[in-house]
Design an enzyme around this catalytic site. Sequence first.
Site, mmCIF file in Angstrom:
data_model
loop_
_atom_site.group_PDB
_atom_site.id
_atom_site.type_symbol
_atom_site.label_atom_id
_atom_site.label_comp_id
_atom_site.label_asym_id
_atom_site.label_seq_id
_atom_site.Cartn_x
_atom_site.Cartn_y
_atom_site.Cartn_z
ATOM 1 N N ASN A 1 0.878 -1.175 0.000
ATOM 2 C CA ASN A 1 0.000 0.000 0.000
ATOM 3 C C ASN A 1 0.911 1.220 0.000
ATOM 4 O OD1 ASN A 1 -1.813 2.078 0.550
ATOM 5 N ND2 ASN A 1 -2.977 0.904 2.042
ATOM 6 N N ARG B 1 -2.672 -1.733 -3.596
ATOM 7 C CA ARG B 1 -3.732 -0.720 -3.593
ATOM 8 C C ARG B 1 -3.368 0.332 -4.628
ATOM 9 N NH1 ARG B 1 -3.985 4.377 -0.254
ATOM 10 N NH2 ARG B 1 -6.082 5.187 -0.493
ATOM 11 N N ASP C 1 -9.102 1.629 -5.512
ATOM 12 C CA ASP C 1 -9.929 2.290 -4.499
ATOM 13 C C ASP C 1 -11.241 2.809 -5.079
ATOM 14 O OD1 ASP C 1 -9.546 2.395 -1.799
ATOM 15 O OD2 ASP C 1 -8.396 4.240 -1.787
ATOM 16 N N GLY D 1 -8.552 11.348 6.219
ATOM 17 C CA GLY D 1 -9.510 11.529 5.134
ATOM 18 C C GLY D 1 -10.823 10.888 5.533
ATOM 19 N N LEU E 1 -7.941 14.568 16.231
ATOM 20 C CA LEU E 1 -8.984 14.899 17.205
ATOM 21 C C LEU E 1 -8.511 14.801 18.651
ATOM 22 C CD1 LEU E 1 -12.271 13.353 15.764
ATOM 23 C CD2 LEU E 1 -11.948 15.707 16.512
ATOM 24 N N GLY F 1 -9.490 5.399 11.744
ATOM 25 C CA GLY F 1 -8.949 5.886 13.013
ATOM 26 C C GLY F 1 -9.930 6.611 13.900
ATOM 27 N N GLU G 1 -13.297 4.302 14.515
ATOM 28 C CA GLU G 1 -13.096 3.163 15.416
ATOM 29 C C GLU G 1 -12.785 3.579 16.846
ATOM 30 O OE1 GLU G 1 -10.276 0.298 13.838
ATOM 31 O OE2 GLU G 1 -10.870 0.806 11.794
ATOM 32 N N GLU H 1 -7.809 -3.116 5.130
ATOM 33 C CA GLU H 1 -7.624 -3.002 3.689
ATOM 34 C C GLU H 1 -6.577 -3.984 3.176
ATOM 35 O OE1 GLU H 1 -8.308 1.531 2.429
ATOM 36 O OE2 GLU H 1 -7.023 1.330 4.175
#
Length: 405
Positions: free
Chosen positions: A7, A98, A156, A219, A291, A338, A341, A391
């Site tokens: 990836n 990917r 993707d 994202g 966050l 992220g 979850e 993924e």
Amino acid sequence: MKVLVLNAGSSSQKSCLYDLPHTQLPQEPPQPLWEAQIDWPHGGDGAKLKIKTVHHRHEKTLQGGSRSEDSARMLETLYSGETRVIADPSEIEMVGHRVVHGGEAYRESTRITPEVKAAIDQLARFAPVHNPANLAGIEALEALLGPQVPQIAVFDTAFHSRLPAAAYVYPGPYEWLDQGIRRYGFHGISHRYCAERAAQILGRDLAQLRLITCHLGNGCSLAAVQGGFSIDTTMGFTPLEGLMMGSRSGSVDPGILIHLMRQADYTVDKLDHILNQASGLEGVSGISNDLRPLFKAIDEGNARAKLALDIYIHRLRAGIGAMAVSLGGLDALIFTAGVGENAAPVRAGACEALGFLGVALDPQKNNGRPRDADIAAADSAVRVLVIHTQEDWAIARECWQHLRR
């Protein structure tokens, strides 16, 4: 069979090696034999390499090399040193990649040929940051293993390739469509994996479910899934459209951009930088695209951090509502990546406004670090799942299925 997954991104590269049985895929995602990640810092201070195997963890800084040299050193740890898990690269039977943008031509994963490589290169005009990195990874593995080892491109954009025209055609001049300007959607590998995993957790037929998958990381995007395919999604021609994100603005009035170019002499490059790297949570809060420090700042009374979170949740709620309308109802809402979850306050904030859809959270389950679990209240008409997106495993699974065809 040993399947290597690569990836390759603009600032990082992740890789996994799986050992899969030839006869049947495991129901649960297996633990990789080997996992690696390279992060290239913006300052060019040396790449950070992390390796994990069942028995070892290894971290080091790679100094002085090019990205291709760093990648080669990462791959060497597969078959040399304390992280060695195979005797020789020839043990690798297949490689999965990917690839961010497959355009309109690639509606499913495909074996990589010179023609496919040329198409990935040509599509770099739509994904100038990611597709060149994906192609470099393909060529590096071809050089290491030889052209006889099959390599599979998993796109993707493919999961969104069945969007109805009303969802993918922009309301500009119709000629835009002839130029390839349309909604493509992204995060498709994650959205597809989470939809399939949700059906497995619920014990339901995916084809009969109406799902909204919320991929919330740096994202962010939503997908409305019906009949096992995406029928609507928030990202568009680029991954900039849609929800508010870590450092990306998401959707804004295009008139703002025209105003800034006319009245403040903004260049295209300056707008590109602002919208992609200096907006979103970071732009509004002035603190971070992450966050976690924002939650801390909110606890300390920081008004801009609170505003950033409020906008983020407002736009997430609006996006979920729009996806629910496209579906004509909802069976399950899925949070992944992220933020999805790990940020219980975001899940709670989103679901708080969705009671009219029949969504009700169980606060204890929501706050209990759920993974591949249903956190809805017992009487909720809509199930709410937290799913750990995998993924890499989804790509390895695609490779295995290619061998069976």
